[in-house]
Design an enzyme around this catalytic site. Structure first.
Site, PDB file in Angstrom:
ATOM      1  N   GLU A 174      73.847 121.361  73.277  1.00 10.44           N
ATOM      2  CA  GLU A 174      74.495 122.586  72.821  1.00 10.44           C
ATOM      3  C   GLU A 174      75.664 122.915  73.741  1.00 10.44           C
ATOM      4  O   GLU A 174      75.724 122.424  74.876  1.00 10.44           O
ATOM      5  CB  GLU A 174      73.495 123.739  72.791  1.00 10.44           C
ATOM      6  CG  GLU A 174      72.375 123.521  71.790  1.00 10.44           C
ATOM      7  CD  GLU A 174      71.435 124.706  71.666  1.00 10.44           C
ATOM      8  OE1 GLU A 174      70.537 124.647  70.809  1.00 10.44           O
ATOM      9  OE2 GLU A 174      71.591 125.687  72.431  1.00 10.44           O
ATOM     10  N   PRO A 175      76.596 123.743  73.273  1.00 11.90           N
ATOM     11  CA  PRO A 175      77.760 124.061  74.107  1.00 11.90           C
ATOM     12  C   PRO A 175      77.393 124.630  75.471  1.00 11.90           C
ATOM     13  O   PRO A 175      78.108 124.406  76.449  1.00 11.90           O
ATOM     14  CB  PRO A 175      78.514 125.107  73.264  1.00 11.90           C
ATOM     15  CG  PRO A 175      78.126 124.816  71.864  1.00 11.90           C
ATOM     16  CD  PRO A 175      76.699 124.354  71.928  1.00 11.90           C
ATOM     17  N   ASN A 177      74.242 124.233  77.145  1.00  5.76           N
ATOM     18  CA  ASN A 177      73.123 123.688  77.925  1.00  5.76           C
ATOM     19  C   ASN A 177      73.364 122.301  78.505  1.00  5.76           C
ATOM     20  O   ASN A 177      72.748 121.931  79.489  1.00  5.76           O
ATOM     21  CB  ASN A 177      71.822 123.710  77.117  1.00  5.76           C
ATOM     22  CG  ASN A 177      71.794 122.725  75.955  1.00  5.76           C
ATOM     23  OD1 ASN A 177      72.671 121.877  75.832  1.00  5.76           O
ATOM     24  ND2 ASN A 177      70.796 122.840  75.105  1.00  5.76           N
ATOM     25  N   GLY A 178      74.237 121.510  77.917  1.00  5.48           N
ATOM     26  CA  GLY A 178      74.535 120.198  78.487  1.00  5.48           C
ATOM     27  C   GLY A 178      73.293 119.372  78.732  1.00  5.48           C
ATOM     28  O   GLY A 178      72.527 119.071  77.826  1.00  5.48           O
ATOM     29  N   GLN A 383      92.537  94.771  86.619  1.00  2.81           N
ATOM     30  CA  GLN A 383      93.173  94.252  87.836  1.00  2.81           C
ATOM     31  C   GLN A 383      93.501  92.770  87.696  1.00  2.81           C
ATOM     32  O   GLN A 383      94.559  92.313  88.127  1.00  2.81           O
ATOM     33  CB  GLN A 383      92.250  94.472  89.037  1.00  2.81           C
ATOM     34  CG  GLN A 383      92.109  95.914  89.474  1.00  2.81           C
ATOM     35  CD  GLN A 383      93.426  96.528  89.913  1.00  2.81           C
ATOM     36  OE1 GLN A 383      93.947  97.417  89.258  1.00  2.81           O
ATOM     37  NE2 GLN A 383      93.973  96.031  91.010  1.00  2.81           N
ATOM     38  N   GLY A 386      96.433  92.486  85.448  1.00  2.00           N
ATOM     39  CA  GLY A 386      97.644  93.135  85.956  1.00  2.00           C
ATOM     40  C   GLY A 386      98.265  94.021  84.886  1.00  2.00           C
ATOM     41  O   GLY A 386      97.584  94.766  84.190  1.00  2.00           O
ATOM     42  N   GLU A 410      73.716 110.660  76.369  1.00  2.00           N
ATOM     43  CA  GLU A 410      72.276 110.350  76.466  1.00  2.00           C
ATOM     44  C   GLU A 410      71.778 110.382  77.913  1.00  2.00           C
ATOM     45  O   GLU A 410      70.934 109.576  78.318  1.00  2.00           O
ATOM     46  CB  GLU A 410      71.967 109.033  75.772  1.00  2.00           C
ATOM     47  CG  GLU A 410      72.189 109.143  74.268  1.00  2.00           C
ATOM     48  CD  GLU A 410      71.581 108.037  73.461  1.00  2.00           C
ATOM     49  OE1 GLU A 410      70.472 107.601  73.783  1.00  2.00           O
ATOM     50  OE2 GLU A 410      72.238 107.612  72.489  1.00  2.00           O
TER      51      GLU A 410
END
Length: 430
Positions: A174-175, A177-178, A383, A386, A410
């Site tokens: 939810e926005p 609670n993460g 790398q 390059g 997740e």
């Protein structure tokens, strides 16, 4: 559908034996492994970590070639356009990959967690967006219904979803609670003959294409996380809407958005499990889901590594291939080491699940190892290439963008370390 039948179906549909491969061979000779069939048994038994079982190896090889034929050509274009790979997902469904560990009784392929990990790695090696669509659908949508649904729920919400024509999504975050999965502000109210859902879920993979939703909502605030329940919601349903499609750094062909419930009414029989089981269902689902994301991350790492090795062998500098330069060799060695270690951890987690043994710690380890390996290998591949690694003509810049999310969704890498440490302390009796 048996494992060998799935592999034969893949081979027949693609005429795979005639396809050239851009990847490193996995034949026993190229893996520098002896043929064990003629070796004498010492009486101590043979190690199981030398190679995959024959049928799983067949599945791995054929899924790799499917990914090269069907997914690799579209991975770049759909990354740029953000277009959902509908045709590819339907083909994956036809091949049994969109219900790979669902029992044949409900139309699935009936395979195991190791087969899922092996196939998802190769799908993600071809296209990380297709990989996460497969992972979220199998692990997060089908998984909880498979383990906690009743027979009718499985017939209604699994059987129609294994062909690739329909996919599902999982609504937990939810926005506000993460990573705090026990703090669900979305609520479900018992209204007699139905439930009424209100709230907003965030960062939902497959949201735009999903025709089925597993959602978690609080049914008894006084019980905190033990008052969370799980529900199945068909889509479309009145009261269910979507937020804007997120414009993401990577996995751009996979739709991500908020899922919004406003007085959304669903039948009483759409409760998954029993009231208050939601948190348990979510945690068990995420354990399995971490195997899927580990496999996705490993596939991304392998794709970047394939490109780096191939480029280093062909790119000439100072009169020789750059693969002859010790600094480049160091990078190749470090990438190969991390991939090999991560793959073994993934296989162990999947094998523990198949054996019916606890796998929470190992799933967290696999997810942590594979996701950090994906980021590391993609970085080092750039790398090696390059300037060519920084442009979209080569896939490694996409690998780098795709890899980053595997350390976040997740369960972030920080959460995985908490899970691992907590389980280690329990093992030591603390």
């Amino acid at each position: 559908m048996s494992l060998s039948n799935l592999s034969r179906t893949l081979a027949k549909s693609l005429a795979l034996r005639s396809l050239p491969s851009r990847c490193i061979s996995t034949t026993p000779t190229m893996r520098q492994q002896p043929d064990l069939e003629d070796s004498e048994d010492s009486g101590l038994g043979q190690a199981t970590m030398i190679d995959l079982p024959e049928t799983h190896q067949m599945l791995k090889d054929t899924c790799r070639q499917f990914a090269e034929a069907e997914l690799w050509p579209i991975a770049g274009p759909i990354d740029r356009s953000g277009e959902y790979p509908e045709a590819a997902i339907k083909k994956m469904g036809e091949l049994g990959l969109m219900g790979i560990d669902i029992p044949e009784e409900y139309g699935g392929t009936g395979l195991d967690a190791l087969a899922y990990a092996v196939s998802l790695t190769e799908i993600s090696r071809g296209c990380a967006s297709s990989g996460v669509i497969m992972s979220a659908h199998n692990s997060l949508y089908l998984g909880p219904i498979k383990y906690f649904g009743n027979h009718k729920q499985k017939e209604d919400f699994i059987t129609p979803f294994i062909t690739g024509d329909k996919i599902g999504c999982f609504c937990l975050s939810e926005p506000g609670n993460g990573s705090d999965a026990g703090a669900a502000s979305t609520v479900a109210v018992d209204a007699g003959d139905h439930w009424v859902l209100n709230g907003t879920k965030a960062w939902i993979t497959n949201s735009y294409q999903a025709e089925g939703v597993v959602v978690f909502a609080t049914t008894d605030k006084s019980k905190k996380h033990k008052g969370i329940s799980a529900f199945i919601v068909p889509k479309p349903t009145p009261g269910l809407s979507l937020g804007k499609k997120e414009d993401k750094l990577g996995i751009r062909a996979s739709a991500t958005s908020n899922v919004i419930f406003e007085d959304c009414c669903i039948p009483k029989e759409n409760l998954l499990g029993t009231p208050g089981m939601g948190f348990k269902i979510a945690m068990m689902t995420l354990d399995s889901g971490r195997i899927g994301i580990a496999a996705q991350a490993l596939g991304i790492a392998k794709n970047a590594f394939d490109t780096a090795v191939d480029y280093s062998a062909k790119r000439q500098s100072f009169g020789a291939p750059i693969s002859k330069l010790q600094m480049v060799q160091t990078k190749i060695a470090d990438m190969a080491l991390k991939i090999e270690m991560s793959e073994l951890m993934l296989y162990k987690a999947a094998s523990l699940k198949d054996a019916g043994r606890p796998f929470t710690k190992e799933a967290a380890m696999a997810k942590l190892a594979c996701s950090e390996t994906a980021t590391y290998v993609a970085h080092q591949a750039i790398q090696v290439l390059g300037g060519m690694g920084y442009v979209s003509d080569m896939c490694v810049e996409r690998n780098y963008r795709d890899a980053r999310i595997t350390e976040i969704y997740e369960g972030t890498s920080e959460i995985q370390r908490l899970v691992i440490a907590g389980n280690v302390m329990k093992e030591y009796g603390f």
